[in-house]
Every structure is written in structure tokens, then in C-alpha cells.
Design a protein around this motif. Structure first.
Motif, short mmCIF file in Angstrom:
data_model
loop_
_atom_site.label_atom_id
_atom_site.label_comp_id
_atom_site.label_asym_id
_atom_site.label_seq_id
_atom_site.Cartn_x
_atom_site.Cartn_y
_atom_site.Cartn_z
N ARG A 123 0.81 -1.22 0.00
CA ARG A 123 0.00 0.00 0.00
C ARG A 123 0.84 1.28 0.00
NH1 ARG A 123 -3.15 -3.35 -1.07
NH2 ARG A 123 -5.26 -3.69 -0.25
N LEU A 124 1.88 1.35 0.82
CA LEU A 124 2.53 2.64 1.06
C LEU A 124 3.41 3.11 -0.08
CD1 LEU A 124 3.60 2.14 4.80
CD2 LEU A 124 1.51 3.19 3.90
N GLN A 125 4.09 2.21 -0.73
CA GLN A 125 5.16 2.59 -1.63
C GLN A 125 4.92 2.11 -3.06
OE1 GLN A 125 9.26 1.79 -0.30
NE2 GLN A 125 9.61 0.95 -2.34
N ASP A 126 5.42 2.87 -4.01
CA ASP A 126 5.38 2.47 -5.41
C ASP A 126 6.18 1.19 -5.57
OD1 ASP A 126 5.74 2.23 -8.20
OD2 ASP A 126 5.53 4.41 -8.46
N PRO A 127 5.55 0.10 -6.03
CA PRO A 127 6.27 -1.18 -6.13
C PRO A 127 7.32 -1.21 -7.22
CG PRO A 127 4.07 -1.37 -7.09
CD PRO A 127 4.14 -0.02 -6.46
N ARG A 128 7.42 -0.16 -8.03
CA ARG A 128 8.40 -0.14 -9.12
C ARG A 128 9.79 0.32 -8.66
NH1 ARG A 128 4.77 3.42 -13.14
NH2 ARG A 128 4.49 4.47 -11.11
N VAL A 129 9.95 0.66 -7.38
CA VAL A 129 11.26 1.01 -6.83
C VAL A 129 11.55 0.14 -5.62
CG1 VAL A 129 11.22 3.40 -7.64
CG2 VAL A 129 10.28 2.85 -5.39
N ASN A 130 12.81 0.00 -5.29
CA ASN A 130 13.21 -0.76 -4.11
C ASN A 130 12.76 -0.03 -2.85
OD1 ASN A 130 14.59 -2.65 -5.72
ND2 ASN A 130 16.46 -1.43 -5.68
N PHE A 131 12.30 -0.78 -1.85
CA PHE A 131 11.87 -0.11 -0.63
C PHE A 131 13.07 0.24 0.23
CE2 PHE A 131 11.48 -4.64 0.64
CZ PHE A 131 12.18 -4.64 1.83
N ASN A 132 12.95 1.33 0.98
CA ASN A 132 14.05 1.77 1.85
C ASN A 132 13.63 1.87 3.32
OD1 ASN A 132 12.48 4.08 1.93
ND2 ASN A 132 13.89 5.34 0.74
N ASP A 133 12.42 1.44 3.63
CA ASP A 133 11.94 1.42 5.01
C ASP A 133 10.79 0.44 5.08
OD1 ASP A 133 11.81 1.99 7.69
OD2 ASP A 133 11.53 4.15 7.45
N TRP A 369 15.84 10.30 7.93
CA TRP A 369 16.06 10.85 6.59
C TRP A 369 16.84 9.81 5.79
CZ3 TRP A 369 15.49 15.64 3.82
CH2 TRP A 369 16.26 15.74 2.67
N THR A 370 16.34 9.45 4.61
CA THR A 370 17.00 8.48 3.75
C THR A 370 17.25 9.10 2.38
OG1 THR A 370 15.88 6.64 4.86
CG2 THR A 370 16.87 6.19 2.71
N GLU A 371 18.50 9.03 1.93
CA GLU A 371 18.89 9.57 0.62
C GLU A 371 19.27 8.39 -0.28
OE1 GLU A 371 19.31 12.59 -2.06
OE2 GLU A 371 18.98 13.00 0.07
N MET A 372 18.59 8.29 -1.42
CA MET A 372 18.86 7.20 -2.33
C MET A 372 20.06 7.51 -3.22
SD MET A 372 16.48 5.19 -1.34
CE MET A 372 16.11 3.92 -2.56
N SER A 373 20.67 6.46 -3.76
CA SER A 373 21.85 6.60 -4.60
C SER A 373 21.55 7.38 -5.88
CB SER A 373 22.37 5.21 -4.97
OG SER A 373 23.24 5.25 -6.08
#
Length: 451
Positions: A123-133, A369-373
């Protein structure tokens, strides 16, 4: 992202933390989140527990469940109640009394995990990207019973040096300074698992570690551990095999547990190096973008990762050393050519025993705070360009992640000694680092029963 499972619980950290090799005698970590195990619901089990203890066998058996409900926002607005649970057995057999070997022991951990229901990816996140939390930190991607660790340990030099060897898990030795009380993954423990090259809690690999107490408050830790991407697979749950290993991990950490103004603190700094092959997130072997390089993505023959943290008691409630305010901060920094999670910074405040009528209750608040590559984001943009896709609503579109912020507030109460109930609320800003995903609210409930 199965390697970022941070599932070790407060009671196990308490067992690890309060060993005589871990802390100075006047250091009390209760307000830092390291409570002694509570009285279990089964009590002495008609004298059986007492007999086991007399023969050097101690254990902790506990049940945990975590519930998350998407109250608003997120990628998928359909309401869903996600439920996961697990049983965990952590045990220690003292061998010194039988062998005379100083502080010799067998250590083990077995976890049974069920109800593979992940609110974050559903539900929370777009499944097309890797989750980070994760909204439920104990989700491990499978319903399974598996061996977390089985090791032999002993001490030398008047218990200043501890050696451990066997099928192990990093949480036995490394990154032990922050408890796992929050239900958000990014607030649960330290940040060493963000390396994505080793696992937490219920996944084992072969290795050996050394911990040396330079002073009563400062320890140096190091080890050689197997780097096996297949370690979290079902086939490896009880396996002794090293099949699938890609190389070795070389972790090094310094940890300090001082008293500052008479109040306990815990601080660490660690570095992990691996010689296992890593795939570049963007660059190809021939110099062009990996997605169009006929030779595929570039391979790296090593990578690195750094983590650090602090956990400090700030106040003491009246004259009770087991009540007061503490703060924690943890961070990680990764090689963004090989790790899609580049930087993570997490801070929290905890208060134990705020109310006189409830001296064992907890209140906690944390922000991450999470910063992606940027290499990961660069590859996503490139895939959209070569596929001729620019519409976010197109299923073939690759969302471009940036940063995300997540927060949690909880209250934990213990109505009886063996039961903990922890309701809370979470806020997700840019879930998964995707700005196009609506911010989300999550209502949570964590329950722990100690047997």
C-alpha cells in the motif's frame, strides 16, 4: 532488499548487552532501552526452568506481532490491515562448569515467522522502486522457521578478549548500542544492515569474530564472515553449506560505553569491507550505460560501508536510575555505485517511566532521513529515456527516487509483567524516495508476550 531485515528484539539485546563482557559494572542501560528480560508468563514451569538454569541453560522464548493500517495517503489508497508475527527462541548453554574453559558457551537462536503481509509494499510505496523502510520491521519476506545462529564462544585474558565462531549473525557482536523498540525499520537498532551485504536476526552465515576490551568502557571488534547472497533463501534456513558464497566480509568496529555526568551512554563507529562481486547500479562494462551495454552492467570486485551511532541518557527521573530521558542518533554511508541506499540518518527520543503510576511504560519519538543513490536514480532516468516513457502513470515507467522522511510516535505499556502493548502512529514523506507518491499515515500496534 531481503538483506535489510533488522529483527532483533529488546529482550535479546538485553541478554547480549548485560553479559559481564559487555559493560562496566556501574553502567545501567535500562533507560537506553536495554531492559532486563521480564518475568515470563509460564513462570518457573513447575521447577523446570530452575533445573535448566542450575545446569547452565538459559533461554528466552517470546511471541511478537506487528500490525499496520494505512490510515491515509500512500501509493495505493485502498485500506488494508497488515499483520505479521513470529516466535523466537534464544538460548545459551554455559560450558565452563562442565569443561573448565573460561566463559565457554554455546549460543543459539531459532525464529518461526508467519503471515507474510507487508503493508509497505502492498500500500505505502510504489512497487516499481526498491523499498528503503518498512512499517513492520519484523517482516522478513517469508513465512518460515529458520536458524538465526549457533555458535561457540569463550573468553581469554581475564575475560577481556571474547572469541566467537560458528554459524553466526552480526547482531551477536556488532552494532548493539541502539534497541529495536520502534516498529519502523529505520528506527529499529543501528544502521549496519543498510550495507545490504549481511543479514540481521534470523539469518546465519559462517564466520568468526573477536572482541577485545581495551578499557572497561571501550571495545574493539573485528571478524571474518561469509558473504552469501543466498543466506536468506528458504533452502539455507537450516543449511550448514556455504553454497552461494561470493566472498568474505571484514567488519571492524569500535564501541564505547562511558558514563557522562554520571549517566550511561553507548557509542560506536564501524566499517565493513567485502571482496564479493558487486553490480554497478548504472555503468556498463564497456563504458556506456549498463542497460544498453552488450556486456551488461559493470562488476566491482569489492565495496565498502560505514555506520555509526550514539545512545545517551540525558536525565534521571528523581532518584530512580531506571527512569529518565534518552536520545539516540545513527547513520550509515554506502558506496552509491553499488548500494541503492546512499545515506540514512535517524534520531530519536525515549522516556521510560514518565508517569509515577506507570514506571515501566515507554514513550518514543523518532525521525529518519533516507537519501537514495544518485547512480540508482540515474539508471531509472536512463531506462525511461531509452524506453520512451515519461508518463508516471504508465506501468513501464521507472520512478526516480530521491530522499524520503519517515517518523514514528509510540507509547508502550506493560499491563502485566509478561505482556507489552505498543500502539503508535507513523508518517511517511515521499515513501520509497518517490516524490510523486502521496505522503502517508500509518496506525500501528506491536505486541510482545514473553514465555
Amino acid at each position: 532488499m531481503k538483506n535489510i531485515n533488522i529483527h532483533y528484539k529488546l529482550y535479546v539485546l538485553a541478554l547480549l548487552t548485560f553479559s559481564p563482557l559487555s559493560v562496566a559494572q556501574d553502567w545501567n542501560g535500562t533507560v537506553l532501552g536495554f531492559e532486563a528480560p521480564p518475568k515470563p508468563v509460564l513462570g518457573d514451569m513447575l521447577g523446570i526452568r530452575h533445573i535448566l538454569n542450575d545446569n547452565g541453560f538459559t533461554y528466552n522464548l517470546a511471541y511478537l506481532n506487528e500490525i499496520g493500517w494505512n490510515g491515509g495517503g500512500g501509493y495505493n489508497h485502498d485500506r488494508h490491515v497488515a499483520y505479521i508475527d513470529q516466535f523466537s527462541l534464544t538460548f545459551n548453554q554455559d560450558l565452563e562448569r562442565w569443561t573448565g574453559i573460561p566463559d565457554a558457551r554455546i549460543e543459539g537462536n531459532i525464529v518461526n515467522r508467519n503471515h507474510n503481509d507487508n503493508l509497505t509494499t502492498k500500500r505505502l510505496q510504489d512497487p516499481r522502486v526498491n523499498f528503503n523502510d518498512l512499517s513492520q520491521e519484523s517482516w522478513g519476506g517469508q513465512s518460515i522457521t529458520r536458524l538465526g545462529w549457533l555458535t561457540f564462544a569463550r573468553s581469554f585474558d581475564d575475560r577481556r578478549l571474547t572469541w566467537r565462531v560458528g554459524m553466526m549473525n552480526k547482531v551477536q557482536t556488532f552494532d548493539q548500542i541502539i534497541p529495536c523498540d520502534f516498529q519502523l525499520l529505520s528506527q529499529c537498532g543501528g544502521k549496519s544492515a543498510n550495507a545490504l551485504t549481511w543479514n540481521n536476526w534470523n539469518v546465519h552465515t559462517w564466520g568468526t569474530t573477536l572482541e577485545y576490551k581495551v578499557t572497561p568502557t571501550v571495545s574493539l571488534k573485528g571478524g571474518v564472515m561469509e558473504q552469501n547472497p543466498n543466506a536468506a533463501s528458504r533452502s539455507h534456513a537450516w543449511s550448514w553449506s556455504t553454497k552461494g558464497s561470493k566472498g568474505i566480509l571484514l567488519p571492524v568496529e569500535i564501541e564505547a560505553r562511558p558514563l557522562i555526568n554520571g549517566l550511561p551512554g553507548a557509542y560506536n563507529l564501524g566499517v565493513v569491507f567485502t571482496n564479493a562481486s558487486q553490480t554497478d547500479l548504472f555503468r556498463g562494462k564497456s563504458g556506456q550505460a549498463g542497460a544498453t551495454d552488450p556486456d551488461g552492467y559493470k562488476k566491482h570486485n569489492h565495496t565498502w560501508f560505514m555506520y555509526a551511532g550514539m545512545n545517551q541518557q540525558l536525565t534521571q527521573h528523581q532518584d530512580d536510575p531506571n527512569r529518565g530521558l534518552s536520545t539516540s542518533f545513527s547513520m550509515s554511508l554506502a558506496n552509491q555505485s553499488t548500494n541503492y541506499i546512499h545515506q540514512v540518518y535517524a534520531a530519536s527520543l525515549r522516556y521510560r517511566g514518565l508517569f509515577d503510576a506507570r514506571p515501566e511504560d515507554w514513550i518514543g519519538f523518532g525521525l529518519t532521513w533516507t537519501e537514495m543513490s544518485n547512480q540508482y536514480a540515474r539508471n531509472q532516468r536512463y531506462l525511461n529515456r531509452i524506453n520512451g516513457v515519461s508518463d508516471y502513470s504508465n506501468p513501464a515507467y521507472h520512478p526516480v527516487p530521491g530522499h524520503s522522511v519517515s517518523g514514528e510516535f509510540y507509547y508502550r505499556l506493560r499491563p502485566v509483567s509478561w505482556l507489552e502493548l505498543q500502539p503508535g502512529i507513523q508518517y511517511w514523506h515521499h515513501p520509497g524516495g518517490v516524490s510523486r507518491t502521496q505522503d502517508a499515515w500509518v496506525t500501528e500496534l506491536k505486541t510482545i508476550v514473553t514465555f
